[in-house]
Enzyme design. Structure first.
Site, PDB file in Angstrom:
ATOM      1  N   CYS A  57       0.843  -1.194   0.000  1.00  0.00           N
ATOM      2  CA  CYS A  57       0.000   0.000   0.000  1.00  0.00           C
ATOM      3  C   CYS A  57       0.880   1.245   0.000  1.00  0.00           C
ATOM      4  O   CYS A  57       2.105   1.158   0.056  1.00  0.00           O
ATOM      5  CB  CYS A  57      -0.931   0.011   1.208  1.00  0.00           C
ATOM      6  SG  CYS A  57      -0.058   0.199   2.781  1.00  0.00           S
TER       7      CYS A  57
ATOM      8  N   CYS B 223       3.412   1.609   2.713  1.00  0.00           N
ATOM      9  CA  CYS B 223       4.667   0.862   2.497  1.00  0.00           C
ATOM     10  C   CYS B 223       5.656   1.719   1.711  1.00  0.00           C
ATOM     11  O   CYS B 223       6.824   1.858   2.098  1.00  0.00           O
ATOM     12  CB  CYS B 223       4.394  -0.432   1.737  1.00  0.00           C
ATOM     13  SG  CYS B 223       3.319  -1.596   2.570  1.00  0.00           S
TER      14      CYS B 223
ATOM     15  N   ASP C  38       7.836  25.871 -34.079  1.00  0.00           N
ATOM     16  CA  ASP C  38       8.905  26.135 -35.038  1.00  0.00           C
ATOM     17  C   ASP C  38       8.337  25.885 -36.437  1.00  0.00           C
ATOM     18  O   ASP C  38       7.468  25.024 -36.605  1.00  0.00           O
ATOM     19  CB  ASP C  38      10.081  25.201 -34.757  1.00  0.00           C
ATOM     20  CG  ASP C  38      11.134  25.281 -35.841  1.00  0.00           C
ATOM     21  OD1 ASP C  38      11.632  26.391 -36.108  1.00  0.00           O
ATOM     22  OD2 ASP C  38      11.444  24.224 -36.432  1.00  0.00           O
TER      23      ASP C  38
ATOM     24  N   ASP D 117      12.080  20.799 -33.860  1.00  0.00           N
ATOM     25  CA  ASP D 117      12.760  19.584 -34.311  1.00  0.00           C
ATOM     26  C   ASP D 117      14.257  19.757 -34.501  1.00  0.00           C
ATOM     27  O   ASP D 117      14.985  18.780 -34.643  1.00  0.00           O
ATOM     28  CB  ASP D 117      12.160  19.095 -35.629  1.00  0.00           C
ATOM     29  CG  ASP D 117      12.568  19.991 -36.796  1.00  0.00           C
ATOM     30  OD1 ASP D 117      12.646  21.216 -36.594  1.00  0.00           O
ATOM     31  OD2 ASP D 117      12.811  19.465 -37.895  1.00  0.00           O
TER      32      ASP D 117
ATOM     33  N   ASP E 184      16.493  24.486 -31.776  1.00  0.00           N
ATOM     34  CA  ASP E 184      15.294  24.570 -30.945  1.00  0.00           C
ATOM     35  C   ASP E 184      15.536  24.056 -29.532  1.00  0.00           C
ATOM     36  O   ASP E 184      14.695  24.241 -28.650  1.00  0.00           O
ATOM     37  CB  ASP E 184      14.151  23.739 -31.568  1.00  0.00           C
ATOM     38  CG  ASP E 184      13.707  24.290 -32.912  1.00  0.00           C
ATOM     39  OD1 ASP E 184      13.685  25.525 -33.051  1.00  0.00           O
ATOM     40  OD2 ASP E 184      13.406  23.489 -33.811  1.00  0.00           O
TER      41      ASP E 184
END
Length: 749
Positions: free
Chosen positions: A13, A16, A438, A637, A641
């Site tokens: 649980c 724990c 971009d 990409d 960037d």
């Protein structure tokens, strides 16, 4: 500072996982320690000069749990073995559950069958076991029926009391104490029956047994459902084949032994063993599990293939370019594992509550028992209240509420080619109100292509044939676009110019079939006396749109004009429209000239265009928008960037982009499709909604259940909650939370 992962065993649980976090954070040099209850993995960052692996393991074991260094990328065979072991354990638990259910049902029937309102007939037992004539035998029969149930639920007692003795009480501790007290009290009453037969009415064997059975049922359903939530990583790990065929020798070798530069043979129907480039052959390759792309992708010489994808038909020879942790598949697995292993902010709050929840509940149960004892209630009543509070308050649902939703959400994203780096990112993405895009390679294709062909007093075939012949000798990207277009339309012949000359800043001059051919800008043609006025207005129109118009002339006569540009992706406009529908402001950010940027912006429908921005200035634009109070997602990409991706609230990289952009991003879109941006935002919103629903019901359940179990309704003339119903309610709450998370896995993005 070193970061490692450990497999933690024995957790049941949130209390724990909170205990493991608490004890490891006390170690010297530990900067961060996070435990994911659903995956059973602890991520810990520590100073190696102050702390060792042995100390970490010893500390966890002293707290009552097991710890072992986590194997980052186990071989598929290892994964399969682990799955088989888990399946076998689940099967064993199922058998024990069935046995416990049978004994509990008989015990419940024996003890309470005649008390039920619908008047069940008594079991055909010999008079020797009658409650009225032989109460001692009746009690012993219940004891005999209860013992097998307690044996089947022995894990609750072993784990629960062990954690309690180590000072880290958990869910098992609550169940073990509650059920154990009921059984011990009933056992004492059994020995006292010989002195006073009326004690036969104070037996609670059925409560002890049925509570264990119902909690075991809940844990079994929970475990079975949790196997489904782990499916994303398991499926990814199984994509990589165990062996590969070396092309030069035909020998089959383990995939793990492949090196960069090796050429492997991939037969039809086989999986590609590693990332590479096709050196020979043509085929269709299914990349659905990796990129989310439903249709097979055509591959030929020079095409890149991803390890783990499936070769559909033809034979391929692939030269390996990436292996091991550098491969695309390994990076995807690492992304998903990190996302499922790191906690979202909302989860940390729930875990803090759960960490103190069990000790508080034990205090409430003890306090309620004392109050009712002082009020003059018999010990059997006090025991019933004490057991009910302990059993109903187990914080399983609270601990599972967030990690199960995060696990299913990241798995759903991976299935659609959307890789999310962490649970925190999955949570905060829903708050994005501005998306900065971009232009090149993100909104547009990123490679030049012919957009218009305008012949002048000749056939298009004449213009394209001449253009293809002279541009074939140039390596310029614009020339490549024209030759590719001409070949596509059947005009890329084998004719080559007798001579050619590159004229810097103007174009190309060549001799073709004894005639001079010019290919370039207006200045070049006017220098050679060619009149271009008839196409000047078209050239100006195209230039205003950010395109590059190129004139062609042969033998002093104008042939026409071919315009080249970076075309907009087919899905960009639809994607931006979806974002606007989600209430998001879109910004196009580019280093291109304003005319080209404005034209692209108008085509796709963005709200704002920011053009002529230097690469190093992009991050500044993102920071400026954030300083205005906006939550910004940057989508890009390229290498340029990367700073902007890092600066943004959420950085989103196009999967076909550079490795640096991908490593800088929080989200990676494997399909390079801008429509995955609104999908990622929707995924985040759905996941957060699921988490809030889970937390609401978990808190609501405990808030309502504990007072009822403590006897609040009874104090005002209502019923007293039975420990059996408390156990059923507790189990149901956990199953509901996990079931609600699994429901997220069927959502449409």
């Amino acid at each position: 500072m070193r970061e490692e992962k450990y497999d933690i065993s024995g957790m049941h649980c949130a209390a724990c996982s909170a205990s493991v976090e608490r004890v490891t954070r006390k170690l010297p040099g530990v900067e961060r320690s996070e435990v994911n209850l659903t995956t059973g993995i602890m991520t810990i960052a520590y100073d190696e000069s102050q702390c060792t692996q042995e100390q970490i393991v010893a500390k966890v074991e002293k707290a009552g749990f097991g710890a072992a260094l986590h194997l980052e990328h186990p071989a598929p065979a290892t994964v399969q073995n682990a799955e088989d072991a888990e399946t076998a354990a689940l099967k064993r638990r199922k058998i024990e559950l069935i046995a416990a259910a049978v004994f509990s049902a008989v015990l419940l029937y024996v003890s309470m069958g005649q008390m039920l309102p619908f008047g069940l007939p008594a079991l055909p037992l010999p008079d020797l076991f009658s409650m009225h004539t032989h109460p001692m035998n009746f009690a012993v029969l219940q004891l005999i029926l209860a013992v097998p149930v307690l044996y089947c639920g022995r894990n609750f007692f072993q784990g629960g009391f062990k954690s309690l003795f180590h000072g880290n009480p958990n869910m098992d501790s609550l169940v073990a104490i509650g059920s154990g007290c009921s059984f011990a009290y009933s056992l004492v009453m059994t020995f006292l029956i010989s002195d006073d037969p009326s004690y036969v009415h104070n037996l609670y064997y059925e409560s002890a047994a049925v509570v264990l059975t119902l909690v075991s049922l809940g844990k079994f359903l929970e475990s079975r459902n949790m196997q489904k939530t782990k499916g994303a990583i398991t499926a990814l790990m199984q994509l990589s084949p165990d062996t590969a065929i070396l092309a030069d020798t035909g020998r089959e070798v383990p995939t793990s032994q492949l090196k960069v530069g090796d050429v492997v043979l991939v037969k039809p129907g086989a999986r590609v063993p590693a990332d590479g480039t096709v050196t020979q052959g043509e085929s269709s390759v299914n990349e659905a599990m990796l990129t989310g792309e439903s249709l097979p992708v055509e591959k030929a010489v020079g095409s890149e293939v991803i390890g783990g994808s499936v070769n559909e038909n033809g034979v391929l020879y692939v030269q390996v370019t990436r292996t091991g942790d550098d491969s695309t598949l390994s990076r995807i697995i690492r992304f998903v594992e990190d996302a499922q292993g790191r906690k979202a902010p909302i989860s940390k709050t729930a875990d803090k509550v759960a960490g103190v929840f069990v000790p508080v509940v034990m205090g409430i149960a003890l306090l309620a028992a004392v109050i009712w004892a002082i009020a003059g209630q018999p010990f059997s009543f006090v025991l019933r209240v004490f057991t009910s509070v302990l059993v109903i308050a187990c914080p399983c649902a609270l601990g599972l509420a967030t990690p199960t939703a995060i696990m299913v959400g990241t798995g759903l994203g991976a299935k659609h080619g959307i890789l999310i780096r962490s649970g925190e990112i999955l949570e905060i993405t829903h708050s994005v109100d501005t998306v900065v895009l971009d232009k090149t390679g993100t909104v547009t294709e990123g490679t030049p292509a012919v957009t218009e062909v305008l012949p002048h007093r000749c056939e298009a075939s004449d213009l394209l044939s001449a253009a293809a012949a002279v541009e074939a000798v140039s390596a310029h990207p614009l020339a490549n676009a024209i030759t590719a277009y001409a070949q596509e339309h059947g005009y890329g012949g084998t004719v080559r110019p007798e001579s050619f000359e590159n004229l810097s800043g103007r174009g190309l001059k060549a001799v073709l079939g004894g005639e001079t051919v010019l290919a370039g800008n207006r200045r070049l043609l006017e220098e050679h006396g060619v009149d271009v006025s008839s196409l000047a207005s078209d050239a100006e129109r195209l230039s205003a749109q950010g395109q590059t118009p190129m004139y062609f002339a042969r033998g002093g006569t104008l042939l026409g004009l071919i315009s080249v540009a970076d075309p907009v992706k087919e899905t960009s406009a639809a994607a931006i429209q979806k974002m606007r529908g989600q209430g998001i402001r879109t910004v196009l950010l580019t280093g291109d000239n304003r005319a080209a940027a404005e034209h692209i912006g108008s085509l796709v429908g963005v709200d704002e265009v920011i053009a002529e921005v230097l690469p190093e200035e992009k991050a500044g634009v993102v920071e400026r928008l954030q300083s205005q109070g906006r939550k910004v997602m940057m989508v890009g990409d390229g290498i340029n960037d990367a700073p902007a991706l890092t600066a943004a609230t959420v950085g989103c990289a196009i999967g076909s982009g550079s490795d640096i952009a991908i490593e800088s991003a929080d989200i990676v879109l494997m399909r390079s499709d801008l429509q995955d941006v609104p999908r990622a935002i929707r995924l985040s919103r759905l996941t957060l909604r699921d988490i809030k629903q889970n937390l609401f019901w978990a808190f609501c359940y405990n808030t309502i259940g504990i007072p009822i179990a403590a006897g609040l309704l009874f104090a005002f003339g209502g019923p007293l909650l039975s420990p059996m119903f408390a156990g059923a309610a507790m189990s149901l709450s956990s199953v509901c939370v996990v079931g609600n998370a699994l429901r997220l896995g069927r959502a449409k993005l």
